[in-house]
Design a protein around this motif. Sequence first.
Motif, mmCIF file in Angstrom:
data_model
loop_
_atom_site.group_PDB
_atom_site.id
_atom_site.type_symbol
_atom_site.label_atom_id
_atom_site.label_comp_id
_atom_site.label_asym_id
_atom_site.label_seq_id
_atom_site.Cartn_x
_atom_site.Cartn_y
_atom_site.Cartn_z
ATOM 1 N N ASN A 137 0.838 -1.209 0.000
ATOM 2 C CA ASN A 137 0.000 0.000 0.000
ATOM 3 C C ASN A 137 0.869 1.254 0.000
ATOM 4 O O ASN A 137 0.582 2.226 -0.702
ATOM 5 N N GLU A 138 1.951 1.216 0.765
ATOM 6 C CA GLU A 138 2.818 2.399 0.820
ATOM 7 C C GLU A 138 3.555 2.616 -0.509
ATOM 8 O O GLU A 138 3.691 3.739 -0.978
ATOM 9 N N LEU A 139 3.967 1.513 -1.089
ATOM 10 C CA LEU A 139 4.652 1.590 -2.388
ATOM 11 C C LEU A 139 3.710 2.166 -3.450
ATOM 12 O O LEU A 139 4.111 2.957 -4.310
ATOM 13 N N THR A 140 2.447 1.744 -3.370
ATOM 14 C CA THR A 140 1.438 2.225 -4.326
ATOM 15 C C THR A 140 1.190 3.713 -4.095
ATOM 16 O O THR A 140 1.159 4.504 -5.049
ATOM 17 N N LYS A 141 1.027 4.075 -2.806
ATOM 18 C CA LYS A 141 0.744 5.479 -2.467
ATOM 19 C C LYS A 141 1.876 6.381 -2.956
ATOM 20 O O LYS A 141 1.649 7.484 -3.440
ATOM 21 N N ALA A 142 3.085 5.882 -2.862
ATOM 22 C CA ALA A 142 4.238 6.683 -3.301
ATOM 23 C C ALA A 142 4.351 6.717 -4.828
ATOM 24 O O ALA A 142 5.197 7.413 -5.374
ATOM 25 N N GLU B 249 -0.878 10.163 -18.932
ATOM 26 C CA GLU B 249 -2.296 10.414 -19.244
ATOM 27 C C GLU B 249 -3.241 9.516 -18.452
ATOM 28 O O GLU B 249 -4.419 9.825 -18.306
ATOM 29 N N TYR B 250 -2.723 8.402 -17.929
ATOM 30 C CA TYR B 250 -3.572 7.518 -17.105
ATOM 31 C C TYR B 250 -3.200 7.613 -15.624
ATOM 32 O O TYR B 250 -3.553 6.737 -14.832
ATOM 33 N N GLY B 251 -2.463 8.640 -15.275
ATOM 34 C CA GLY B 251 -2.193 8.880 -13.848
ATOM 35 C C GLY B 251 -0.927 8.232 -13.315
ATOM 36 O O GLY B 251 -0.678 8.256 -12.110
ATOM 37 N N GLY B 252 -0.108 7.646 -14.207
ATOM 38 C CA GLY B 252 1.136 7.020 -13.740
ATOM 39 C C GLY B 252 2.322 7.956 -13.885
ATOM 40 O O GLY B 252 2.163 9.139 -14.212
ATOM 41 N N ALA B 253 3.516 7.405 -13.634
ATOM 42 C CA ALA B 253 4.723 8.233 -13.675
ATOM 43 C C ALA B 253 5.332 8.297 -15.077
ATOM 44 O O ALA B 253 6.230 9.099 -15.321
ATOM 45 N N GLY B 254 4.876 7.428 -15.977
ATOM 46 C CA GLY B 254 5.362 7.468 -17.359
ATOM 47 C C GLY B 254 6.845 7.159 -17.492
ATOM 48 O O GLY B 254 7.506 7.643 -18.400
ATOM 49 N N ALA C 201 -11.492 2.275 -24.121
ATOM 50 C CA ALA C 201 -12.451 2.156 -23.011
ATOM 51 C C ALA C 201 -11.824 1.358 -21.866
ATOM 52 O O ALA C 201 -11.948 1.739 -20.689
ATOM 53 N N GLN C 202 -11.147 0.267 -22.193
ATOM 54 C CA GLN C 202 -10.512 -0.556 -21.129
ATOM 55 C C GLN C 202 -9.410 0.237 -20.440
ATOM 56 O O GLN C 202 -9.300 0.225 -19.210
ATOM 57 N N LYS C 203 -8.593 0.928 -21.225
ATOM 58 C CA LYS C 203 -7.479 1.677 -20.632
ATOM 59 C C LYS C 203 -8.004 2.779 -19.714
ATOM 60 O O LYS C 203 -7.508 2.975 -18.603
ATOM 61 N N ASN C 204 -9.057 3.486 -20.205
ATOM 62 C CA ASN C 204 -9.605 4.577 -19.380
ATOM 63 C C ASN C 204 -10.280 4.042 -18.128
ATOM 64 O O ASN C 204 -10.261 4.668 -17.072
ATOM 65 N N ALA C 205 -10.886 2.853 -18.260
ATOM 66 C CA ALA C 205 -11.610 2.295 -17.108
ATOM 67 C C ALA C 205 -10.655 1.765 -16.047
ATOM 68 O O ALA C 205 -10.925 1.880 -14.847
ATOM 69 N N TYR C 206 -9.540 1.176 -16.477
ATOM 70 C CA TYR C 206 -8.706 0.456 -15.498
ATOM 71 C C TYR C 206 -7.398 1.139 -15.110
ATOM 72 O O TYR C 206 -7.032 1.149 -13.934
ATOM 73 N N LEU C 207 -6.682 1.667 -16.086
ATOM 74 C CA LEU C 207 -5.329 2.142 -15.772
ATOM 75 C C LEU C 207 -5.285 3.237 -14.699
ATOM 76 O O LEU C 207 -4.466 3.148 -13.772
ATOM 77 N N THR D 249 -3.781 4.563 -9.010
ATOM 78 C CA THR D 249 -4.028 5.069 -7.643
ATOM 79 C C THR D 249 -4.042 3.943 -6.615
ATOM 80 O O THR D 249 -4.007 4.200 -5.423
ATOM 81 N N GLY D 250 -4.146 2.713 -7.074
ATOM 82 C CA GLY D 250 -4.213 1.596 -6.135
ATOM 83 C C GLY D 250 -5.643 1.200 -5.805
ATOM 84 O O GLY D 250 -5.884 0.269 -5.031
ATOM 85 N N GLU D 251 -6.614 1.907 -6.416
ATOM 86 C CA GLU D 251 -8.014 1.551 -6.170
ATOM 87 C C GLU D 251 -8.292 0.128 -6.668
ATOM 88 O O GLU D 251 -9.088 -0.610 -6.100
ATOM 89 N N LEU D 252 -7.626 -0.230 -7.753
ATOM 90 C CA LEU D 252 -7.714 -1.599 -8.265
ATOM 91 C C LEU D 252 -6.318 -2.206 -8.298
ATOM 92 O O LEU D 252 -5.362 -1.534 -8.682
#
Length: 388
Positions: A46-51, A61-66, A106-112, A117-120
Motif C-alpha cells: 500500500n505504501e509503495l502504491t501510495k508513493a 495520461e492515465y495517472g502514472g509516472a510514465g 475504453a478498457q485503458k480509461n476504465a482500469y489504468l 491510484t491503487g483503487e484496483l
Amino acid sequence: MKDMTFTLTEEQRVLKAAVYELCKQYPPEYWRELDAKREYPDAFINELTKAGYLAALIPHEYGGAGLGITEGGLILEEINRSGGNAGACHAQMYIMGTVLRHGSDAQKNAYLPKIATGELRLQAFGVTEPNSGSDTTKLQTTAIKQGDRYIVNGQKMFISRVLQSDLMLLLARTTPVDQVKKKTDGLSVFLVDIRGLRGFEVRPLRMMMNHSTNALFFDNVEIPADSLIGQEGKGFSYILDGMNAERILVASDSLGDGRWFIEKAVAYSSQRVIFGRPIGANQGVQFPIAKAHMAIEAADLMRTKAAKLFDAGEPCGPEANMAKYLAAEAAWDAGNACIDAHGGYGYAEEYDVERKFREARLYKTAPINNNLVMAYVGEHVLGMPRSY
Ligand SMILES: Cc1cc2nc3c(=O)[nH]c(=O)nc-3n(C[C@H](O)[C@H](O)[C@H](O)COP(=O)(O)OP(=O)(O)OC[C@H]3O[C@@H](n4cnc5c(N)ncnc54)[C@H](O)[C@@H]3O)c2cc1C
C-alpha cells in the motif's frame, strides 16, 4: 543503438535512493514474520502504491509516472536489495503493458487510472496449467463466447497474488486447437474482474517461499465479452509481447537479491573471527563472494542493455532472456556464497539468509525456467535445431 551509457541519471539515482529509504521502514523482522505466516505484505504494498512506484510504467495520461522499464527495474531491484521481496508486486508492472498495448481506449480509461491510484490491484496473471506447464499453447482452459459473455472452464496452477488482486489477466483457448492453422492461434487474453466471480475457486498452495500462490478452478464462470483484450485468438502474441518486460523486471529482482547476499556475506565474513582472524580473509570464503559479485555486475550490464533497448523501442528478446538467465544464476551463486560464509547461521531464520535463499531460487524456475531460456538462445539466437 547510440546511447549505451552505464551510469544512472541524477533522476534515476534519486529514485533508487528514495525506494531504498521507503524499504528501510520495513525491516527484516517484517518480512520474516510474513514469511512464517505466508501472509501478503499489504502495508508495504500500500505504501509503495501510495508513493506511486507501482504506477511507474503507467503513462502520465492515465495517472502514472510514465517512466521506462529501466526505472521499473531499479525499483524492484532496490526492494530486493533492501531485504524485501518484490515478488509481491512485480507482476503489475509487466501485466499492465498488455492492457496498455492491446486494450481498447475504453478498457485503458476504465482500469489504468484506478490501477495507478491503487483503487484496483492487477497482480494476477493466469497462464500456467497442470497439464501444460511450460508448453503454453497446450493449455486446456476454454473461454467460449455466448452472446455478451464468455463461459470459462478449466484449471490453472501456481497462479500468484489472486486473493490480493481485483483483476487478473487470463489466457484461455477460444478456438479448439484442431480448428486453427497454428497452435499459437486461438488463444485469447482477458482482463477479468475477479471480485465475487461465481464458479471461480481459489485454493492457496503453501510453497517454499511466501508467494501467495494458488490453484484456480473455473466452473462455467461467466465473464462479460468486453473483458477480451484486443482481438479474439491473438492472445498468445499479446502475451509474448509482454515477455521481454517480464524478463527484464525479473532479472532486476534477482540482481537485488544478489546484491543483498553479497552485502550480507561481506559484512558477516569481515567481522566473524575464527582461528584468530576474520573468516573473510580466507580465500575459501572470500573468492566465492568476489566471484558472485563479478557475476552480478556482468548480469547487471546485460539487464541494463536489455532495458535500454526496450525503452528505445528496439528488439531486445535475446538480451532480455539472457539478462533473466544470468541474473537468476548469479543471484543463486551469491546466495550459496552467502550461506557458506555464514556457516550454521546461514540456516537460522533470524539471519534472513535462508529466507532470501528460498526467494532467490524461484527465478531459476519462474516465470520461465532457465532451461527454456537456453533453448530460446540455442534456437533463436544461434539458429540451432528446436528442442521444444
Ligand atoms: C512460486 C511460483 C509462482 C508462480 N506464479 C505464476 C503465476 O503467477 N502465473 C503463472 O501463469 N504461472 C506461475 N508460475 C508457474 C511457472 O511459470 C511454471 O512453474 C513454469 O512456467 C514451469 O511450468 P511447470 O512448473 O509445469 O514445469 P514443466 O513445464 O513441467 O517443466 C518441468 C521441468 O522440465 C524442464 N523442461 C521442460 N521442457 C523442457 C525442454 N524442452 N527442454 C529442457 N527442459 C525442459 C524444465 O526446465 C523444468 O525444469 C509460478 C510458479 C511458482 C513455482
